[in-house]
Write a protein that holds these residues in place. Sequence first.
Motif, short mmCIF file in Angstrom:
data_model
loop_
_atom_site.label_atom_id
_atom_site.label_comp_id
_atom_site.label_asym_id
_atom_site.label_seq_id
_atom_site.Cartn_x
_atom_site.Cartn_y
_atom_site.Cartn_z
N ILE A 127 48.58 32.34 42.97
CA ILE A 127 47.25 32.58 42.39
C ILE A 127 46.92 34.07 42.52
O ILE A 127 47.18 34.68 43.57
N ALA A 128 46.35 34.65 41.47
CA ALA A 128 45.84 36.02 41.53
C ALA A 128 44.33 35.96 41.37
O ALA A 128 43.81 35.28 40.49
N ILE A 129 43.61 36.68 42.23
CA ILE A 129 42.14 36.64 42.20
C ILE A 129 41.55 38.00 42.53
O ILE A 129 42.06 38.72 43.38
N PHE A 157 42.27 44.49 42.67
CA PHE A 157 41.14 45.38 42.42
C PHE A 157 40.06 45.36 43.51
O PHE A 157 39.81 46.34 44.18
N ASN A 158 39.38 44.23 43.70
CA ASN A 158 38.25 44.17 44.64
C ASN A 158 38.68 43.41 45.89
O ASN A 158 38.89 42.20 45.84
N HIS A 159 38.82 44.09 47.00
CA HIS A 159 39.39 43.48 48.20
C HIS A 159 38.32 42.97 49.16
O HIS A 159 37.29 43.61 49.35
N ILE A 160 38.58 41.80 49.76
CA ILE A 160 37.76 41.29 50.86
C ILE A 160 38.70 40.84 51.97
O ILE A 160 39.90 40.70 51.77
N GLU A 161 38.14 40.60 53.15
CA GLU A 161 38.95 40.14 54.27
C GLU A 161 39.29 38.67 54.09
O GLU A 161 38.43 37.80 54.16
N ALA A 162 40.56 38.40 53.84
CA ALA A 162 41.05 37.03 53.69
C ALA A 162 42.57 37.07 53.87
O ALA A 162 43.18 38.15 53.86
N ASP A 163 43.17 35.91 54.00
CA ASP A 163 44.61 35.83 54.28
C ASP A 163 45.43 35.91 53.00
O ASP A 163 46.16 34.99 52.64
N PHE A 164 45.30 37.02 52.28
CA PHE A 164 46.05 37.23 51.06
C PHE A 164 47.50 37.61 51.38
O PHE A 164 47.76 38.25 52.39
N ASN A 165 48.41 37.24 50.48
CA ASN A 165 49.79 37.70 50.63
C ASN A 165 49.90 39.18 50.30
O ASN A 165 50.71 39.90 50.89
N TYR A 166 49.08 39.62 49.34
CA TYR A 166 49.23 40.99 48.87
C TYR A 166 47.94 41.48 48.23
O TYR A 166 47.14 40.67 47.74
N PHE A 167 47.74 42.79 48.23
CA PHE A 167 46.62 43.40 47.53
C PHE A 167 47.16 44.40 46.52
O PHE A 167 47.99 45.25 46.87
N VAL A 168 46.69 44.30 45.29
CA VAL A 168 47.08 45.24 44.24
C VAL A 168 45.83 46.03 43.86
O VAL A 168 44.88 45.49 43.30
N GLY A 169 45.81 47.30 44.20
CA GLY A 169 44.62 48.10 43.92
C GLY A 169 44.74 49.48 44.52
O GLY A 169 45.84 49.96 44.80
N SER A 170 43.60 50.12 44.70
CA SER A 170 43.59 51.50 45.17
C SER A 170 42.78 51.64 46.46
O SER A 170 42.19 50.67 46.94
N ASP A 171 42.74 52.83 46.98
CA ASP A 171 41.98 53.15 48.18
C ASP A 171 40.58 53.59 47.74
O ASP A 171 40.35 54.75 47.41
N SER A 172 39.63 52.66 47.74
CA SER A 172 38.28 52.95 47.25
C SER A 172 37.57 54.00 48.11
O SER A 172 36.80 54.81 47.60
N ILE A 313 50.47 40.73 38.02
CA ILE A 313 51.34 39.63 37.60
C ILE A 313 52.76 39.83 38.13
O ILE A 313 53.39 38.89 38.63
N LYS A 314 53.25 41.04 38.05
CA LYS A 314 54.61 41.33 38.51
C LYS A 314 54.76 41.05 40.00
O LYS A 314 55.78 40.52 40.44
N SER A 315 53.74 41.39 40.78
CA SER A 315 53.83 41.17 42.23
C SER A 315 53.84 39.68 42.57
O SER A 315 54.55 39.24 43.47
N LEU A 316 53.07 38.88 41.81
CA LEU A 316 53.09 37.43 42.01
C LEU A 316 54.50 36.88 41.79
O LEU A 316 55.01 36.07 42.57
N GLU A 329 54.63 49.98 43.55
CA GLU A 329 53.99 49.56 42.31
C GLU A 329 52.62 48.94 42.53
O GLU A 329 51.78 48.96 41.64
N THR A 330 52.38 48.36 43.69
CA THR A 330 51.12 47.66 43.91
C THR A 330 50.05 48.54 44.55
O THR A 330 48.89 48.15 44.61
N THR A 331 50.43 49.71 45.03
CA THR A 331 49.45 50.67 45.52
C THR A 331 49.16 51.64 44.38
O THR A 331 49.94 52.55 44.10
N MET A 332 48.04 51.42 43.71
CA MET A 332 47.74 52.20 42.50
C MET A 332 47.39 53.65 42.85
O MET A 332 46.54 53.90 43.70
#
Length: 342
Positions: A127-129, A157-172, A313-316, A329-332
């Motif tokens: 799942i991507a969210i 894109f929008n990160h919160i604290e949760a048990d995600f496998n991965y985060f795809v986005g930038s350093d806000s 999608i590629k990271s999934l 690739e996942t660190t924008m």
Amino acid sequence: MTSLEELAKKLNVSRATLDRVIHDRPGVKKETKELILKRINEIGYKPNSAGKALALQKKLNFGIILSSDLTPEDNTLFSLILEGMQLCIERLQNRGVNFIIRRMTTGRAEDQVKAIDEFIKMGVTGIAICPEGERKKEIPAAVQRAREKGIIVTCYFNHIEADFNYFVGSDSAKEGRVAVDLLEKFMHGAGEVALFSGFLHNTVHQTRIASAVSKIHEYDNLRIVANVSGNYTENIAYNSCLEIIRNHPDVKGIIASCGGIAGIVTALKECNQFDKVKVIFFDFTTKAEIFVMEGLVDALIGVDLIKLGYCTIKSLYELAIYGFANEIETTMPMLVKTKESL
């Protein structure tokens, strides 16, 4: 092709440990796992993805939760992210991979939770969210339910604290600091600054502005005269900007991370402030880039949104096939756009 046994020898770890790391199973310390994944990336090891996908007999199913664009239609962000997602989806569909997209319309966390639970019932692979909504505690719980079922969950894109496998986005936070450094140069080192953010529950908006506030305090000659949130529509942002200009006619700089940027531009136009006020916005939406090209905004800071969607999608897919994704690739990378660069 390098086998797991050969790779384990190269990394000087046991095959069992390597297997746990690649398949994201418990039993390996976080520091050890990160080091092994780093070394795997350096070696360039990748299993035969086409063969493994064939072995899965076309059972790879992914659920994509596309967040709502509650901003004006001509300043959409997620339409660009979706464009990138669809580019990657088209390339993966011939490998027997299926994608189900659920597009949110309300901005409520409970609707995203319903979508996650729906995907859990379907038995999707991943799942991507992009988390949204004020009731953030419900989303981590839903993510945990998915992970317990062995489902990969990637946050984008929008990160919160949760048990995600991965985060795809930038350093806000970094984006916020860079905005201040740039604005300080535009303002020749001194002046009053106004800050605008969008939804309080949008982590990206709030992190950028909070980081900007901290950075401004490092400059002796910069002073914050207004820090207004909730500017997610043009009308709200317009009224916020008008009030700031009336109360603080000497404002020389604006940093805004919100949806209603056109309202800020309209207010500055009506008050004939563009020769006086330097403006920095975030995110490379079509409308924002037009403002820069017209000379109404001095700079934009953000990431390639189409690439972000593609890499989500590629990271999934990579997590399902390899057990890890390409961190590069996942660190924008953060980008800055000005009139001269567009």
